[in-house]
Design an enzyme around this catalytic site. Structure first.
Site, mmCIF file in Angstrom:
data_model
loop_
_atom_site.group_PDB
_atom_site.id
_atom_site.type_symbol
_atom_site.label_atom_id
_atom_site.label_comp_id
_atom_site.label_asym_id
_atom_site.label_seq_id
_atom_site.Cartn_x
_atom_site.Cartn_y
_atom_site.Cartn_z
ATOM 1 C CG ASP A 299 112.877 69.093 -83.509
ATOM 2 O OD1 ASP A 299 113.244 69.987 -82.722
ATOM 3 O OD2 ASP A 299 111.800 69.135 -84.145
ATOM 4 C CD GLU B 9 84.762 64.957 -91.084
ATOM 5 O OE1 GLU B 9 85.224 64.500 -90.028
ATOM 6 O OE2 GLU B 9 83.645 64.606 -91.539
ATOM 7 C CG HIS C 286 84.918 60.837 -90.217
ATOM 8 N ND1 HIS C 286 84.847 61.732 -89.171
ATOM 9 C CD2 HIS C 286 84.996 59.602 -89.658
ATOM 10 C CE1 HIS C 286 84.892 61.073 -88.024
ATOM 11 N NE2 HIS C 286 84.973 59.778 -88.289
ATOM 12 C CB CYS D 276 81.768 59.469 -86.777
ATOM 13 S SG CYS D 276 82.633 57.941 -86.327
#
Length: 542
Positions: free
Chosen positions: A146, A516, A514, A380
């Site tokens: 790349d 998680e 959040h 949220c």
């Protein structure tokens, strides 16, 4: 002195460099070593904070408020070490810092160039702050070849020479495809990828080969010969039933042994994979299952909810059940009745998001969960839409809405203009930049004694990670609480609502943060463990 492991990828993207790095870090931890993982991203964005989830998956947030690549979530979940803003760098951030120095005159009139200025900045980032670690694993985003990745490959090539002999190794993750028509596994893609890597001066010490079947000995020898790698260092990386099986799988294939051998380390401590064995056993032998509907707006790309998915898995581990996720695009409920989609689920989760698209569908999902006594978890934006639903249908505020969607007479949710961060006041306005201007990172919250969420945490004082620009309007608290929606948690100053719940509901909780992001397989977040438990109990009732 820290030893450095550089992980590169070839042939195609999305082979799992982040997971491979995290799993190797976990394997080295199992031997008692201290590890740190870092991600070098070649894209020009300063961070992924303004990217659509369709572009790059979820934006992971650290305690110190960095918006980072989702791979840092893997790093945290596998090693338990909290990442920070110094663990993820992008080309954009490198150039931003270099140009700022040039404008100040720090280069004293010299020409600013990719080599040495950009590569030196990358090297400084890699080397900084590693005094307390045995191994530093650096994953380079993208694939070899790349254009945008060339400065990063050049920087790690230089580091291979700059560091003392035996202090750096290179692992190349590549693909070994099986061609059904030919009935063969083809080594040429890997050969060409390694050739490209060697052309820029990097010789891999270990090949990590993604494949879906056993590698025949002839192909293994061919890879060894043509890629100039020891045959024992050609490590297969097979597809696994669970990502949490990967650390043990890599160990069985000898990856950690080959890493130690490449560094010349002998007499290393024997690994202890007992906690990973417990996790694998729990996932392989569940005692039941629950069906959770996730009502989102990016559901066609599961990486947009990577941490959420894993936190639900962790909730399943905590309750010895398998969690099945039913992905539902929220816009569906703006045209259709939710009942046919939600009548057979055991829990409804509405995750974070941005913008008006799909918002009415999320409101409809919250209403269905509330009215039908199905466990509901709003995160949220999911909390905000639950509050809007309660305002409209419980408190009778028909025009309740969010200023995120435009001007409204009843701004139940509005733009935050100021809040406290430690001893400093943060301020924002409608015309400011989008990048890096949200309420980001870990903030304390105070939970009301006796509330359901305080019972879930077993504590009234918590700290959770935030990423949002809009907030529930505290001015509506009295009217909403009179209608039955309890504001169970706020910021320590009482100004910002952090959690809401419906006490009369079996399990209905919304949080502005959040959770998680802080869940781990060996330490499931209490909210996800409690939510999955509620879903399990609900499944027994219906």
């Amino acid at each position: 002195m820290a030893r450095y492991i550089f992980i590169t990828g070839g042939v195609v993207s999305s082979l799992g460099k982040g997971l491979a790095s995290a799993a190797l870090g976990a394997a080295l931890q199992a031997r008692g070593y201290k590890v740190r993982l870092r991600k070098l991203d070649p894209y020009l964005n300063v961070d992924p904070g303004t990217m659509s989830p369709y572009q790059h998956g979820e934006c992971y947030v650290t305690d110190d408020g960095a918006e980072t690549d989702l791979d840092l979530g893997h790093y945290e979940r596998f090693t338990g070490r909290p990442a920070n803003k110094q663990d993820n760098i992008t080309t954009g951030r490198i150039y931003q810092e270099i140009i700022a120095k040039e404008r100040r005159g720090d280069y004293l009139g010299g020409t600013v160039q990719v080599i040495p200025h950009v590569t030196d900045a990358i090297k400084n980032f890699v080397l900084d702050g590693n005094e307390d670690y045995d191994f530093v694993l650096c994953e380079i985003g993208g694939t070899v070849g790349d254009i945008e990745g060339l400065p990063f490959f050049e920087a790690i090539r230089q580091l291979g020479n700059d560091l003392p002999r035996g202090q750096a190794i290179f692992i190349h993750l590549t693909l070994l495809p099986y061609i059904p028509a030919a009935g063969e596994m083809k080594t040429k893609p890997t050969q060409h990828s390694v050739k490209e890597l060697r052309s820029i001066g990097i010789q891999p010490d270990i090949l990590l080969i993604r494949c879906d079947r056993q590698i025949p000995e002839a192909e293994r020898r061919k890879l060894s010969q043509f890629c100039n790698v020891r045959e024992s260092a050609v490590i297969p990386a097979y597809d696994a039933k669970s990502i949490y099986d990967v650390p043990i799988a890599y160990h069985k294939e000898g990856l950690d042994e080959q890493v130690l051998e490449a560094f010349g380390i002998t007499g290393a401590p024997a690994p202890d994979f007992s906690r990973w064995e417990r996790i694998s056993n729990s996932l392989a032998n569940p005692e039941g299952e629950v069906n959770i509907a996730v009502i989102g707006k990016y559901t066609v790309l599961k990486d947009a909810y990577k941490s959420l998915i894993e936190a639900l898995v962790h909730g399943g581990i905590a309750n010895s059940v398998k969690v099945n996720i039913d992905w539902i695009e929220s816009e569906v409920f703006e045209k259709e009745d939710p009942a046919p989609y939600l009548s057979n689920v055991n829990g409804i989760l509405v995750p974070g998001g941005f913008g008006e698209r799909g918002s009415e569908g999320k409101i409809a999902a919250a209403k269905y969960a509330r009215e039908n006594k199905i466990p509901y978890f709003g995160i949220c934006f999911g909390m905000q839409m639950a509050v809007v639903e309660a305002a409209r249908n419980m408190a009778g505020i028909a025009e309740a809405s969010s200023t995120e969607f435009g001007t409204t007479n009843e701004p139940v949710v509005g733009l935050m203009t100021e809040w406290n961060k430690g001893n400093e006041k943060e301020t924002r306005n409608h015309d400011g930049d989008l990048g890096g201007t949200m309420r980001l990172g870990a903030y304390d919250a105070l939970l009301e004694k006796g509330s359901r969420i305080a019972e879930v945490y077993g504590n009234q004082n918590i700290s959770e990670r935030h990423r949002h620009r809009y907030e529930v309007n505290i001015d509506y608290r009295q009217r909403l609480e009179q209608a039955g929606l309890k504001f169970a948690g706020t910021s320590p100053d009482g100004y910002l609502p952090e959690t809401v719940e419906i006490p009369e509901h079996p399990w209905f909780i919304g949080v502005q943060y959040h959770p998680e992001l802080k869940s781990r397989p060996f330490e499931p977040h209490p909210l996800f463990a409690s939510f999955v438990a509620a879903a399990r109990d609900y499944s027994r009732l219906v």
